[in-house]
Design an enzyme around this catalytic site. Sequence first.
Site, PDB file in Angstrom:
ATOM      1  N   GLU A 161      38.021  75.791   7.170  1.00 24.59           N
ATOM      2  CA  GLU A 161      38.641  74.847   7.974  1.00 24.59           C
ATOM      3  C   GLU A 161      40.021  75.300   8.820  1.00 24.59           C
ATOM      4  OE1 GLU A 161      37.238  72.523   9.311  1.00 24.59           O
ATOM      5  OE2 GLU A 161      37.184  70.881   8.020  1.00 24.59           O
ATOM      6  N   THR A 168      41.781  69.530  16.852  1.00 19.16           N
ATOM      7  CA  THR A 168      42.058  68.932  15.471  1.00 19.16           C
ATOM      8  C   THR A 168      43.560  69.023  15.638  1.00 19.16           C
ATOM      9  OG1 THR A 168      40.034  69.190  14.592  1.00 19.16           O
ATOM     10  CG2 THR A 168      41.798  68.689  12.987  1.00 19.16           C
TER      11      THR A 168
HETATM   12  N1  HSE Z   1      41.192  64.111   8.430  1.00 17.22           N
HETATM   13  C1  HSE Z   1      40.993  65.210   9.432  1.00 17.22           C
HETATM   14  C2  HSE Z   1      41.820  64.420  10.480  1.00 17.22           C
HETATM   15  C3  HSE Z   1      39.599  65.339   9.675  1.00 17.22           C
HETATM   16  O1  HSE Z   1      41.608  63.402  10.731  1.00 17.22           O
HETATM   17  O2  HSE Z   1      42.422  65.254  11.132  1.00 17.22           O
HETATM   18  C4  HSE Z   1      39.593  66.504  10.915  1.00 17.22           C
HETATM   19  O3  HSE Z   1      38.207  66.895  10.960  1.00 17.22           O
END
Ligand code: HSE
Length: 301
Positions: free
Chosen positions: A124, A179
């Site tokens: 990730e 992200t």
């Molecule tokens: N929980 C993470 C976010 C997932 O919302 O940033 C990202 O894929």
Amino acid sequence: MSVTARAPSSTANLGPGFDVFGLALDAFYDTVTLSRTKSGIKIISDSSIPLSPSKNTAGLVVQYMKKKFSVKSGVEIKIKKGVPAGYGMGSSAASAAATAVAFDKMFNLRLSPNQLVECAGVGERASAGSIHYDNVSASVLGGFVIVRTKPLDVIKIVPPSDLMLCVAVPKLKTPPKKTEVSRGVIPKQINLSDSVTNLSNAAAIVAGFLKKDSRLIGTSIQDIIVEPARQHLIPGFSTVKKNALRAGALGVTISGAGPSVIAFATKKHDMQKIAKAMSAGFSGTGCDVIICRPSGGAKIV
Ligand code: HSE
């Protein structure tokens, strides 16, 4: 010797469960084939993803697992992407999960689910800039997952069989570090009362999964902390949400870090109607709409 594993797409957060909840979805799958080579790590893919091991999700997982388990042989990684990258559908997590499961099988490591999630989580970093285990846990284990991190401990609950979802994937160009960008807009501090509201909804979602009550799950998909902070990054979000709710959806939120939007419903709902309503909401950008159900986890194929 080659081993192939397939892992599902996933949605993270489910509203109030930021970085804690994940749900595997049968919308898309990534397939990863590992083969033993003499030395090094080589990545092959037709998709436009980085092929350098230290920049590739699967490459990072193999690098990490090779070192951690003292595997001397080289590994070739062939990646077939099915999960669209950068849309909040757990694309990097699916590749990472399939890679960890294939590596475990290939070198006969017999890792526990928590160990597999820990290894897949390393991947990730390539896309999110930080490790969070919600998508990878869902992709590795399947179903609904709750992630605890100190120490890492993932709890899986099998979803109710009548739970249906509709995902709208907008045709937006997303930034390469999407992200990271969408994590950057979240408030660093929150009100206690907001935290209480989100916690009550999160608890109700868990209760819904345990009681196999899709209605309780859907109506508890309500987040007053992260969704309001991120929604400006998704042009059309509020219309898509309003449309889906009017068409009967029980709850609607951003899928993971977005920009996809996910609606929760049951088999009794008119899913085509919800899909059309969401599509109309994204009329500015256009979108793909996928009606899907929870998926099982990564498996050797
Ligand atoms: N929980 C993470 C976010 C997932 O919302 O940033 C990202 O894929």
